[in-house]
Design an enzyme around this catalytic site. Structure first.
Site, PDB file in Angstrom:
ATOM      1  N   LYS A 114       5.521   1.062  14.331  1.00 53.32           N
ATOM      2  CA  LYS A 114       4.368   0.644  15.143  1.00 53.32           C
ATOM      3  C   LYS A 114       4.384  -0.879  15.257  1.00 53.32           C
ATOM      4  O   LYS A 114       3.939  -1.578  14.357  1.00 53.32           O
ATOM      5  CB  LYS A 114       3.078   1.141  14.494  1.00 53.32           C
ATOM      6  CG  LYS A 114       1.777   0.814  15.218  1.00 53.32           C
ATOM      7  CD  LYS A 114       0.626   1.650  14.645  1.00 53.32           C
ATOM      8  CE  LYS A 114      -0.700   1.424  15.362  1.00 53.32           C
ATOM      9  NZ  LYS A 114      -1.396   0.218  14.951  1.00 53.32           N
ATOM     10  N   ASP A 174      -6.657  -3.969  28.810  1.00 52.88           N
ATOM     11  CA  ASP A 174      -6.416  -2.716  28.081  1.00 52.88           C
ATOM     12  C   ASP A 174      -5.858  -1.715  29.087  1.00 52.88           C
ATOM     13  O   ASP A 174      -6.244  -1.734  30.267  1.00 52.88           O
ATOM     14  CB  ASP A 174      -7.730  -2.185  27.478  1.00 52.88           C
ATOM     15  CG  ASP A 174      -7.483  -1.116  26.407  1.00 52.88           C
ATOM     16  OD1 ASP A 174      -7.794  -1.373  25.237  1.00 52.88           O
ATOM     17  OD2 ASP A 174      -6.963  -0.026  26.740  1.00 52.88           O
ATOM     18  N   ARG A 201       0.823  -1.207   0.000  1.00 54.36           N
ATOM     19  CA  ARG A 201       0.000   0.000   0.000  1.00 54.36           C
ATOM     20  C   ARG A 201       0.853   1.252   0.000  1.00 54.36           C
ATOM     21  O   ARG A 201       2.022   1.231   0.383  1.00 54.36           O
ATOM     22  CB  ARG A 201      -0.962  -0.015   1.177  1.00 54.36           C
ATOM     23  CG  ARG A 201      -0.297  -0.101   2.537  1.00 54.36           C
ATOM     24  CD  ARG A 201      -1.362  -0.329   3.604  1.00 54.36           C
ATOM     25  NE  ARG A 201      -0.800  -0.888   4.822  1.00 54.36           N
ATOM     26  CZ  ARG A 201      -1.538  -1.495   5.749  1.00 54.36           C
ATOM     27  NH1 ARG A 201      -2.836  -1.627   5.587  1.00 54.36           N
ATOM     28  NH2 ARG A 201      -0.961  -1.976   6.840  1.00 54.36           N
ATOM     29  N   GLY A 215      -2.169  -5.304  15.790  1.00 52.34           N
ATOM     30  CA  GLY A 215      -1.981  -3.857  15.962  1.00 52.34           C
ATOM     31  C   GLY A 215      -0.667  -3.290  15.429  1.00 52.34           C
ATOM     32  O   GLY A 215      -0.569  -2.093  15.199  1.00 52.34           O
ATOM     33  N   GLY A 216       0.341  -4.121  15.247  1.00 53.56           N
ATOM     34  CA  GLY A 216       1.623  -3.619  14.719  1.00 53.56           C
ATOM     35  C   GLY A 216       1.530  -3.613  13.211  1.00 53.56           C
ATOM     36  O   GLY A 216       1.704  -4.645  12.577  1.00 53.56           O
ATOM     37  N   ASP A 217       1.243  -2.464  12.621  1.00 54.97           N
ATOM     38  CA  ASP A 217       0.893  -2.475  11.202  1.00 54.97           C
ATOM     39  C   ASP A 217       1.433  -1.303  10.397  1.00 54.97           C
ATOM     40  O   ASP A 217       0.967  -1.043   9.297  1.00 54.97           O
ATOM     41  CB  ASP A 217      -0.621  -2.566  11.025  1.00 54.97           C
ATOM     42  CG  ASP A 217      -1.338  -1.376  11.644  1.00 54.97           C
ATOM     43  OD1 ASP A 217      -0.659  -0.522  12.255  1.00 54.97           O
ATOM     44  OD2 ASP A 217      -2.562  -1.292  11.523  1.00 54.97           O
ATOM     45  N   GLU A 276      -3.517   5.810   4.079  1.00 57.14           N
ATOM     46  CA  GLU A 276      -3.048   4.800   3.126  1.00 57.14           C
ATOM     47  C   GLU A 276      -4.057   4.549   2.012  1.00 57.14           C
ATOM     48  O   GLU A 276      -5.265   4.645   2.230  1.00 57.14           O
ATOM     49  CB  GLU A 276      -2.813   3.475   3.860  1.00 57.14           C
ATOM     50  CG  GLU A 276      -1.756   3.578   4.929  1.00 57.14           C
ATOM     51  CD  GLU A 276      -1.702   2.357   5.842  1.00 57.14           C
ATOM     52  OE1 GLU A 276      -0.608   2.073   6.328  1.00 57.14           O
ATOM     53  OE2 GLU A 276      -2.738   1.705   6.057  1.00 57.14           O
ATOM     54  N   LYS A 278      -8.885   0.702  -1.120  1.00 53.96           N
ATOM     55  CA  LYS A 278      -9.398   1.238   0.137  1.00 53.96           C
ATOM     56  C   LYS A 278      -8.590   2.467   0.523  1.00 53.96           C
ATOM     57  O   LYS A 278      -7.369   2.487   0.352  1.00 53.96           O
ATOM     58  CB  LYS A 278      -9.304   0.179   1.247  1.00 53.96           C
ATOM     59  CG  LYS A 278      -9.710   0.722   2.634  1.00 53.96           C
ATOM     60  CD  LYS A 278      -9.960  -0.378   3.650  1.00 53.96           C
ATOM     61  CE  LYS A 278      -8.693  -0.890   4.278  1.00 53.96           C
ATOM     62  NZ  LYS A 278      -8.995  -1.755   5.456  1.00 53.96           N
ATOM     63  N   LYS A 332     -17.797  11.546 -25.976  1.00 48.24           N
ATOM     64  CA  LYS A 332     -16.755  12.508 -26.341  1.00 48.24           C
ATOM     65  C   LYS A 332     -17.202  13.944 -26.069  1.00 48.24           C
ATOM     66  O   LYS A 332     -16.418  14.875 -26.235  1.00 48.24           O
ATOM     67  CB  LYS A 332     -16.397  12.356 -27.830  1.00 48.24           C
ATOM     68  CG  LYS A 332     -15.654  11.056 -28.142  1.00 48.24           C
ATOM     69  CD  LYS A 332     -15.116  11.064 -29.567  1.00 48.24           C
ATOM     70  CE  LYS A 332     -14.405   9.740 -29.886  1.00 48.24           C
ATOM     71  NZ  LYS A 332     -13.888   9.708 -31.260  1.00 48.24           N
TER      72      LYS A 332
END
Lengths: 345, 345
Positions: free
Chosen positions: B232, B162, B46, B226-228, B57, B70, B330
């Site tokens: 990151k 979290d 991408r 999540g590491g993308d 992206e 996308k 045209k």
């Protein structure tokens, strides 16, 4: 925080309200302003997906505040299916959040911005006082080129040629009443003879030789618009050899422009450098200049800015439910939770 | 020849009608089918525009018939402005003409397709009979991962963690009534202990070490979502060193995945090869497997196909005036010709 949507009808309404020439002039002003801050932009060659019948491209660019991209195709045989050769749409988004602020049609707009870019380049490359332009290729983009050069360069006479006489009929019909003197020609050579500027805007995805060295005259400016992807050129290499050649964004034009036929070290100048006074444009009256135009993402960025401002000023467009508004942005799931689950919760 | 538009409300309606789990299963089916004809696709990494606050992206892919792309952002601090971290939309177009057939929201859909892809990979990488999953990161995508693994893998217990306890509160609330056993944990280590599968789906744009080698147990499958993007990551390099690592599209994952921390020749296997039976997935019960997921354009292609078919089956969506319908393709100029010019003609 919704996305503004400008449909084909919305952009057509803007163009009818302001006039084609005024829109081209407005976009040209934005292009000039954006090209003068060339170094502020994160640039890349567009991403192209080629097939036997055409190409689909994505053209992103951004500065510190705004990001834009355009989706655009080029399918020369689309007219056989009653579809435009080129169709496009694009987005203007906030760099700080990624929020898409504007989604707009860009088919009409691409024709406007291409004419605007051609005029911006010709203003520094064509001989001052140019009055006569040959227009080779009388298809979808031709009237926009004609009006751009009439209003921003002072062109008074168009010398017309297209392999399809019906395309020329259409152009002549559309440009009645504009004050342009329209001269139909029987061949490219006839159309080019005596012209100060030659605009080639043909669609065939082939290595064509619309313009050959024999047709050139001293002092001509060639605005070569239609050679814009690998395997799709309009100029005989001999034309490039004798000319000073100007491009939008060199890394992209090396692959896509007419200069794809030349060695990798063939000298070219980026137009922004001329606008900024860092490099000379035309230096001699007798010089032959070529603007090897392929269309660069920054021009669409400039055009999207124009549309956003015009839509705001004229109150045109509607909002689109393109990205979710969430009471709690971490609760995306809440947007799709079914009734059964909600009752159970 | 108009473009079908699926708004956020339209896609939410499809998901409510069919159910989250059914949508994930449907998209997973399409992903599996499309990955099995991997060689038919024109693939590229991408195109990403990075800024201090996030990334925007464009993700295109095509086969001989269809082209999709996308638009997606990733801005970890967006929640401070009440915006989703990830927002997306996309297009499905005809390769033969470039005509955009479908424009759809993809924010909700990205969560569905990411969960679908995770499940497709886990089906060939996790130990059969896995019942317990740790879910580290309880934000926007977490419930989709939970339901995907419940319905496609047979997960019965989720061990939750979290850094933001409110995110976990939200997840627990949203998953009431699903039959999943939800266990709140005080630390990552506690959540991971005893889990068969560990899903990490955190948003920070940093080189984080969510998972360290000490936390690993024999036979674990790590679904690292999540590491993308460059800079990151979620996994300590030691985790990758002891694991068999699987990726979507190697050229993209080398730059964006957790393996960006490893030497260029660090061995990985593309998931499609495992699905096709060309390369082994998990070979031993005791093996540690990692799916280093970054999200690949083909998954969005599969998801857009699902949406197109679902919208047709359910009669959802509306048409959008995105590209011009022209009596004469045209004659683009005819679409904007002003009244004055028309009278004069």
């Amino acid at each position: 925080m919704r996305t503004l949507f400008l449909s084909v009808a919305d952009v057509a309404a803007i163009v009818r309200e302001r006039g084609v020439a005024a829109c081209i002039a407005g976009i040209a002003g934005n292009i000039r302003a954006d090209f003068l801050r060339w170094e502020s932009f994160d640039k890349s060659a567009r991403l192209a997906a080629h097939s036997g019948l055409g190409v689909i491209e994505l053209m992103p660019v951004s500065d510190a505040q705004s990001y834009s991209f355009k989706y655009v195709n080029g399918h020369p045989r689309n007219h056989l299916q009653a579809l435009p050769t080129v169709m496009a749409f694009g987005v203007l988004a906030d760099v700080a959040t990624g929020m898409p602020r504007l989604l707009s049609e860009l088919t009409l707009t691409t024709a406007l911005r291409t004419a605007a870019m051609s005029a911006v380049a010709a203003q520094v490359l064509a001989r001052p006082g140019s009055k006569v332009m040959a227009l080779i290729g009388n298809g979808a983009q031709s009237e926009f080129q004609a009006l751009g050069f009439q209003h921003l360069l002072g062109i008074e006479e168009l010398r017309l040629y297209d392999v399809d006489p019906l395309a020329t009929d259409k152009l002549v019909r559309n440009l009645q009443g504009t004050g342009l003197r329209l001269v139909r020609c029987a061949s490219i050579a006839e159309a080019v003879r005596g012209a100060n500027i030659v605009t080639t805007v043909t669609a065939d995805k082939t290595n064509a030789t619309i313009l050959t060295p024999q047709m050139l005259e001293r002092g001509m400016h060639v605005n070569a618009v239609g050679g814009d992807c690998p395997g799709k050129t309009e100029l005989h290499p001999g034309v490039l050899e004798v000319a000073s050649v100007f491009v939008e964004y060199e890394p992209q034009t090396r692959a896509e422009g007419d200069i794809q036929q030349m060695p990798r070290d063939f000298p070219v100048t980026e137009v922004w450098q001329v606008l900024a006074g860092a490099r000379p444009g035309r230096q001699l009256d007798s010089e032959i200049t070529v603007f090897d135009s392929v269309g660069f993402a920054l021009e669409d960025f400039s055009a999207l800015r124009y549309l956003r401002d015009a839509a705001e000023a004229l109150g045109v467009g509607e909002t689109l439910d393109l990205v979710p508004e969430l009471p709690d942005p971490k609760d995306l799931f809440g947007r799709v939770k079914g009734r059964r689950l909600r009752l159970a919760a």
